[in-house]
Write a protein that holds these residues in place. Structure first.
Motif, PDB file in Angstrom:
ATOM      1  N   ASP A  42       0.852  -1.205   0.000  1.00 32.10           N
ATOM      2  CA  ASP A  42       0.000   0.000   0.000  1.00 32.10           C
ATOM      3  C   ASP A  42       0.882   1.247   0.000  1.00 32.10           C
ATOM      4  N   ASN A  43       1.992   1.179   0.741  1.00 31.07           N
ATOM      5  CA  ASN A  43       2.882   2.344   0.864  1.00 31.07           C
ATOM      6  C   ASN A  43       3.449   2.780  -0.485  1.00 31.07           C
ATOM      7  N   GLU A  44       3.611   1.810  -1.400  1.00 37.72           N
ATOM      8  CA  GLU A  44       4.115   2.142  -2.747  1.00 37.72           C
ATOM      9  C   GLU A  44       3.214   3.174  -3.426  1.00 37.72           C
ATOM     10  N   ARG A  45       1.924   3.093  -3.129  1.00 40.94           N
ATOM     11  CA  ARG A  45       0.962   4.024  -3.754  1.00 40.94           C
ATOM     12  C   ARG A  45       1.136   5.456  -3.253  1.00 40.94           C
ATOM     13  N   LEU A  46       1.855   5.615  -2.146  1.00 39.65           N
ATOM     14  CA  LEU A  46       1.989   6.945  -1.543  1.00 39.65           C
ATOM     15  C   LEU A  46       3.243   7.691  -1.993  1.00 39.65           C
ATOM     16  N   LYS A  47       4.118   6.996  -2.739  1.00 43.40           N
ATOM     17  CA  LYS A  47       5.373   7.631  -3.149  1.00 43.40           C
ATOM     18  C   LYS A  47       5.117   8.801  -4.088  1.00 43.40           C
ATOM     19  N   GLY A  48       5.658   9.951  -3.745  1.00 35.50           N
ATOM     20  CA  GLY A  48       5.511  11.140  -4.582  1.00 35.50           C
ATOM     21  C   GLY A  48       4.165  11.844  -4.420  1.00 35.50           C
ATOM     22  N   VAL A  49       3.282  11.244  -3.602  1.00 37.06           N
ATOM     23  CA  VAL A  49       1.928  11.784  -3.400  1.00 37.06           C
ATOM     24  C   VAL A  49       1.952  12.710  -2.176  1.00 37.06           C
ATOM     25  N   SER A  50       1.186  13.788  -2.194  1.00 43.42           N
ATOM     26  CA  SER A  50       1.220  14.727  -1.060  1.00 43.42           C
ATOM     27  C   SER A  50       0.687  14.077   0.221  1.00 43.42           C
ATOM     28  N   ARG A  51       0.944  14.744   1.361  1.00 47.42           N
ATOM     29  CA  ARG A  51       0.548  14.190   2.657  1.00 47.42           C
ATOM     30  C   ARG A  51      -0.967  13.932   2.719  1.00 47.42           C
ATOM     31  N   MET A  52      -1.751  14.955   2.366  1.00 49.04           N
ATOM     32  CA  MET A  52      -3.212  14.812   2.453  1.00 49.04           C
ATOM     33  C   MET A  52      -3.721  13.752   1.469  1.00 49.04           C
ATOM     34  N   ALA A  53      -3.192  13.777   0.245  1.00 48.64           N
ATOM     35  CA  ALA A  53      -3.630  12.784  -0.750  1.00 48.64           C
ATOM     36  C   ALA A  53      -3.244  11.379  -0.296  1.00 48.64           C
ATOM     37  N   SER A  54      -2.108  11.258   0.394  1.00 44.86           N
ATOM     38  CA  SER A  54      -1.697   9.951   0.935  1.00 44.86           C
ATOM     39  C   SER A  54      -2.720   9.473   1.957  1.00 44.86           C
ATOM     40  N   PHE A  55      -3.110  10.393   2.855  1.00 46.65           N
ATOM     41  CA  PHE A  55      -4.068   9.997   3.898  1.00 46.65           C
ATOM     42  C   PHE A  55      -5.408   9.608   3.280  1.00 46.65           C
ATOM     43  N   GLU A  56      -5.776  10.300   2.219  1.00 49.05           N
ATOM     44  CA  GLU A  56      -7.048   9.968   1.562  1.00 49.05           C
ATOM     45  C   GLU A  56      -6.993   8.558   0.957  1.00 49.05           C
ATOM     46  N   ILE A  57      -5.816   8.163   0.463  1.00 48.42           N
ATOM     47  CA  ILE A  57      -5.662   6.798  -0.063  1.00 48.42           C
ATOM     48  C   ILE A  57      -5.818   5.792   1.086  1.00 48.42           C
ATOM     49  N   ILE A  58      -5.237   6.115   2.246  1.00 49.01           N
ATOM     50  CA  ILE A  58      -5.332   5.218   3.402  1.00 49.01           C
ATOM     51  C   ILE A  58      -6.796   5.086   3.868  1.00 49.01           C
ATOM     52  N   LEU A  59      -7.505   6.196   3.876  1.00 48.38           N
ATOM     53  CA  LEU A  59      -8.932   6.150   4.252  1.00 48.38           C
ATOM     54  C   LEU A  59      -9.717   5.290   3.267  1.00 48.38           C
TER      55      LEU A  59
END
Ligand code: B16
Ligand code: MG
Length: 218
Positions: free
Chosen positions: A41-58
């Motif tokens: 899942d963390n791979e999806r967060l690379k290069g993505v902003s903090r808020m957009a990362s959290f939205e992916i986690i949600l």
């Protein structure tokens, strides 16, 4: 031959591996919220902003939250993340990076950072390479995420060069796309299968200098 004047570097995955600390911090938060989160899942967060990362986690957890709650959770994650990167030291700079930057600077290139991370200045300080950068364009200065070219266009502008005079160094496919969208050549750092669109792919900076990059970009 020197064909370019400016070099624009992504941070995470190019100069230092901060993804592992982002993972630890997001994992701690996700555990607290009862959301399953793993390294894939963390791979999806690379290069993505903090808020957009959290939205992916949600989204992974099938959860929704008010903007206020999201902001509070992002702040919590950042506190955890900063507690780790505050302890970064020079040994964590990726192999060959310092030598590559120093040589490029000696040869007259100007150097800029183009990163989504709002913690970029702290990270460059901890690695003791901040003085090698003529400009730092980070998450505090841009609003559009890669593959939008904003971060690199601003970098080129701050260096005083046109996009065609700059080379981008990136480890993410979206970053290569951002460079091309901005009219810049892109060197991929890492896996050639993932970075197919790059003008040149190298595994890392060890044993390579800017002259060889220029020759191979032709
Ligand atoms: P922060 P880059 C990115 O760095 C990271 O890859 C990404 O995982 C992170 O969410 C983003 O920075 C924002 O970081 O929370 O410190 O502002 O690859 O653009 O250098
Ligand atoms: Mg990156």
């Amino acid at each position: 031959m020197k064909q370019h004047k400016g070099l624009l570097f992504d941070l995470d995955g190019v100069l230092v591996d901060t993804a592992k600390y982002h993972y630890i911090a997001w994992k701690e938060l996700a555990d607290e919220l009862g959301i399953p989160f793993n390294k894939a899942d963390n791979e999806r967060l690379k290069g993505v902003s903090r808020m957009a990362s959290f939205e992916i986690i949600l989204e992974i957890g099938g959860r929704t939250m008010s903007q206020e709650e999201k902001e509070a959770n992002c702040a919590k994650k950042n506190d955890i993340y900063v507690s780790y990167i505050s302890k970064l030291d020079q040994s964590e700079i990726l192999p060959g990076v310092r030598e590559f930057l120093t040589e490029a600077k000696e040869k007259g290139y100007k150097i800029a950072l183009g990163s989504a991370s709002k913690n970029s200045p702290l990270i460059l300080d901890r690695l003791q390479i901040r003085d090698l950068f003529d400009a730092i364009v980070d998450g505090t200065k841009v609003s559009k995420a890669k593959p939008d070219p904003e971060v690199f266009l601003k970098g080129a502008e701050e260096l005083g060069f046109s996009p065609a005079e700059c080379i981008v160094f990136e480890d993410a496919a979206a970053g290569i796309e951002a460079a091309h969208n901005g009219g810049m050549q892109a060197v991929g750092i890492g896996n050639a299968d993932i970075l197919k669109a790059a003008d040149l792919v190298i595994p890392g900076f060890q044993g390579i200098g800017i002259e060889e990059i220029e020759a191979r970009l032709k």
